[in-house]
Scaffold this motif. Sequence first.
Motif, PDB file in Angstrom:
ATOM      1  N   LEU A 162      11.999  10.228  -4.697  1.00 46.62           N
ATOM      2  CA  LEU A 162      11.198  10.044  -5.903  1.00 46.62           C
ATOM      3  C   LEU A 162       9.732  10.299  -5.567  1.00 46.62           C
ATOM      4  CD1 LEU A 162      12.857   6.780  -7.240  1.00 46.62           C
ATOM      5  CD2 LEU A 162      13.222   9.109  -8.071  1.00 46.62           C
ATOM      6  N   ARG A 163       9.001  10.882  -6.506  1.00 43.72           N
ATOM      7  CA  ARG A 163       7.598  11.223  -6.298  1.00 43.72           C
ATOM      8  C   ARG A 163       6.722  10.474  -7.310  1.00 43.72           C
ATOM      9  NH1 ARG A 163       9.795  13.383  -2.420  1.00 43.72           N
ATOM     10  NH2 ARG A 163       9.618  15.569  -1.787  1.00 43.72           N
ATOM     11  N   ALA A 164       5.498  10.133  -6.866  1.00 44.57           N
ATOM     12  CA  ALA A 164       4.472   9.808  -7.854  1.00 44.57           C
ATOM     13  C   ALA A 164       4.069  11.129  -8.507  1.00 44.57           C
ATOM     14  CB  ALA A 164       3.280   9.143  -7.170  1.00 44.57           C
ATOM     15  N   ARG A 184       0.837  -1.192   0.000  1.00 41.36           N
ATOM     16  CA  ARG A 184       0.000   0.000   0.000  1.00 41.36           C
ATOM     17  C   ARG A 184       0.873   1.243   0.000  1.00 41.36           C
ATOM     18  NH1 ARG A 184      -4.769   2.310  -1.445  1.00 41.36           N
ATOM     19  NH2 ARG A 184      -5.202   4.153  -0.171  1.00 41.36           N
ATOM     20  N   PHE A 185       0.822   2.016  -1.119  1.00 47.64           N
ATOM     21  CA  PHE A 185       1.541   3.280  -1.227  1.00 47.64           C
ATOM     22  C   PHE A 185       0.571   4.405  -0.846  1.00 47.64           C
ATOM     23  CE2 PHE A 185       4.366   0.653  -3.578  1.00 47.64           C
ATOM     24  CZ  PHE A 185       5.613   1.274  -3.548  1.00 47.64           C
ATOM     25  N   THR A 186       0.959   5.204   0.160  1.00 45.50           N
ATOM     26  CA  THR A 186       0.119   6.320   0.598  1.00 45.50           C
ATOM     27  C   THR A 186       0.835   7.627   0.263  1.00 45.50           C
ATOM     28  OG1 THR A 186      -0.787   5.000   2.402  1.00 45.50           O
ATOM     29  CG2 THR A 186      -1.052   7.390   2.555  1.00 45.50           C
ATOM     30  N   TYR A 187       0.053   8.601  -0.282  1.00 45.06           N
ATOM     31  CA  TYR A 187       0.627   9.865  -0.721  1.00 45.06           C
ATOM     32  C   TYR A 187       0.366  10.959   0.314  1.00 45.06           C
ATOM     33  CZ  TYR A 187       0.291   7.084  -4.972  1.00 45.06           C
ATOM     34  OH  TYR A 187       0.382   6.074  -5.872  1.00 45.06           O
ATOM     35  N   ILE A 192       3.733  14.330  -6.402  1.00 46.30           N
ATOM     36  CA  ILE A 192       3.128  14.184  -5.084  1.00 46.30           C
ATOM     37  C   ILE A 192       3.973  13.217  -4.261  1.00 46.30           C
ATOM     38  CG2 ILE A 192       1.527  12.384  -5.892  1.00 46.30           C
ATOM     39  CD1 ILE A 192      -0.463  13.616  -3.773  1.00 46.30           C
ATOM     40  N   LYS A 193       4.262  13.599  -3.036  1.00 42.51           N
ATOM     41  CA  LYS A 193       5.167  12.857  -2.169  1.00 42.51           C
ATOM     42  C   LYS A 193       4.589  11.510  -1.757  1.00 42.51           C
ATOM     43  CE  LYS A 193       7.664  13.351   2.215  1.00 42.51           C
ATOM     44  NZ  LYS A 193       7.836  14.202   3.421  1.00 42.51           N
ATOM     45  N   ILE A 194       5.440  10.497  -1.746  1.00 48.62           N
ATOM     46  CA  ILE A 194       5.080   9.191  -1.198  1.00 48.62           C
ATOM     47  C   ILE A 194       5.382   9.216   0.297  1.00 48.62           C
ATOM     48  CG2 ILE A 194       5.560   6.703  -1.253  1.00 48.62           C
ATOM     49  CD1 ILE A 194       6.446   7.064  -4.167  1.00 48.62           C
ATOM     50  N   GLU A 195       4.339   9.145   1.107  1.00 57.43           N
ATOM     51  CA  GLU A 195       4.521   9.219   2.562  1.00 57.43           C
ATOM     52  C   GLU A 195       4.948   7.880   3.155  1.00 57.43           C
ATOM     53  OE1 GLU A 195       4.613  11.569   4.599  1.00 57.43           O
ATOM     54  OE2 GLU A 195       3.705  13.296   3.598  1.00 57.43           O
TER      55      GLU A 195
END
Length: 650
Positions: free
Chosen positions: A153-155, A108-111, A168-171
């Motif tokens: 790296l950002r999405a 799970r990738f959260t932004y 958008i930052k990957i938190e």
Amino acid sequence: MGILSDDPRYVDFVKRYNGDLTRFVIEVLGSSPSHQQIEMYDSVSPFGSRTSISSGHGCFAAGTLILMADGKPRAVEHICVGDRLMGGNGRSARLVESLARGREPMYRFTYADGAGHTVNESHVLCLMTPDGLRLKMTVRQWLDRPPVDQFRLRAYRQVVGKRGYRPIKIESCVALGEDEYFGFALDGDHLFLGADRTVLSNTGKTYGFGAICAWHLLCFVGSNTYLHAPKLKTLQEGVWQELSKIKTALNKGPFKWLAQHFIVEAERVYVRKAKMEWFITTRVAKQGNPEALAGTHNRHLLWVVDEASGVPDENFGTIGGALTDERNRFVIASQPTRTAGFFRETQTSLCSENGGPWNAMTFNSEESPLVSDKFILDKLLEYGGRDSPEYQIKVMGRFPEYSDKYLLSRGQIERRINVAPVIAATEPFGNMLIIDVAAGVYRDKTVCTHVRVTGYGDRLDPQPRRIDVIDIPVFDNTLDWGEVAGRVRDLALHISNVTVLVDVGGQGVQFAKMLRKLDVPNVIDVNWGKKCFMTRYKDRFINLRAQCSVHAAEAVKDGRITFIEKHKKELIDQGSRIPFFFGDKGEWHIMSKQDMLKDENIPSPDLWDTICMAFLEDAHYITDESSGQYSADDRVKTAREAADEEFADA
């Protein structure tokens, strides 16, 4: 603006990248190649390289919302073949060409805004560096990076109403354990949008060729690159799309100055002010005219040939004759569909391990980080195991290890004669009369075979087709059509709910009309030279004849068919001599009857043909009233199931 070679930055650029294709792909194109791609790039890099690639053929959790081309969101598990998704630029559409399902470790990738995506470990992430360079890598590759590299790296998302993207930052990234995933393959640049407009991706096979061509064009002054393939238009469209995408990427990154010299037109990609001297293009040669490929001499020359198993050997001779400079390169790739010819020789007798000039590489899908375990397990079942020639070609990327040129052996057929029926007396079944009509009296034979049948589909389906041969009431070359039609009518009147299949190739059309005039019920025309209807069969079989012949052979091997003693010799003789081969894309072919007679001295296998027709994808039946627990509801259910299957891919 001057020519590229006059730019003062160009000398240092060439020094850094013209001997290292992998570095070019990573630093200039912003890509993260797999270990197999790196192996390919390292093989192509040296002057004078000869690279031969034999190859076989990412996803989301249920509930992930994908943006459709009409702007509406849809859960990924509800996306179907033929659907159109919103392209990564927010304007174009991407066609869903096939689906992927399976189980794999999920993450799970959260932004930064609380949104996120749950994806499998093989999924390809679309990411952006702090300086705006866009790149791709799998979740597995991202996890292997140090944390400081991961989170720099950002999405990125497509901005509504604009042509740009917003990082958008990957938190966080949290491992969720193994679960089911859902995915698909797309046309075009393989980029699409999630419902939150995050840019997402799946992979495409032509990217490697596009990267190689761009490297050769940009790193060697006056270079010429030629593409060739049996179906050149398909190859060109794919590579040209990748080259257009590469130019766009160059424009966005630190090599924007290169993009100004990189011109993409419909028939040619070239360096500005050197259209006829410094370019990428295609070459076509009609069958028997390899000379059309001649005349391509250059000090920096690259030939790229795809689907090489389907290219005539004389074409390779002409191309090889142009590679007169020691710096010239040659790259060929294919599924290993032919057991003879130039491509196979580059993998065997001409490979470097045997003292030849070719670096022979095999890209086995079993070893690819982009291929899921579920895919491999599905193909093992569908193709019949690792010893299956189809599995070896399409998944393992190997030349098949089969010695027989026929679908079945005599022993395999004989073991299914006079054994216990595969359809129990208590289960519902249907009846079929299957007819192959002779071309004339005293020529080949007219055959009518009565089979009992149940189930639909092949070994992948939950209830695959099973048949018991009940009788072969007609097997004769002395009867005229009127006598045969009368016998078929009498038989049909005494068999419950019988379906009559007639091969309408040649003389069969008139015979089917005759049956209808005699009021024979449920007469179905069979034209097995047509293409398959179901998507999963279109990719495997050249036509319906190949589909039902292979499925009949699988039923024999799986024990889903029984035969009677009647006409045993003819049954075994015919069924054990059905020659097959694989086409350029690994699809099954059955040798034509004309070639069987001319090349193999094998007469028309009329009896065996009637057995195979029972396995046609659209050979439906009506349940016998005396079988199992039959009712009017059963009739409705059978009809609905038949309709559902026919429209499954519509």
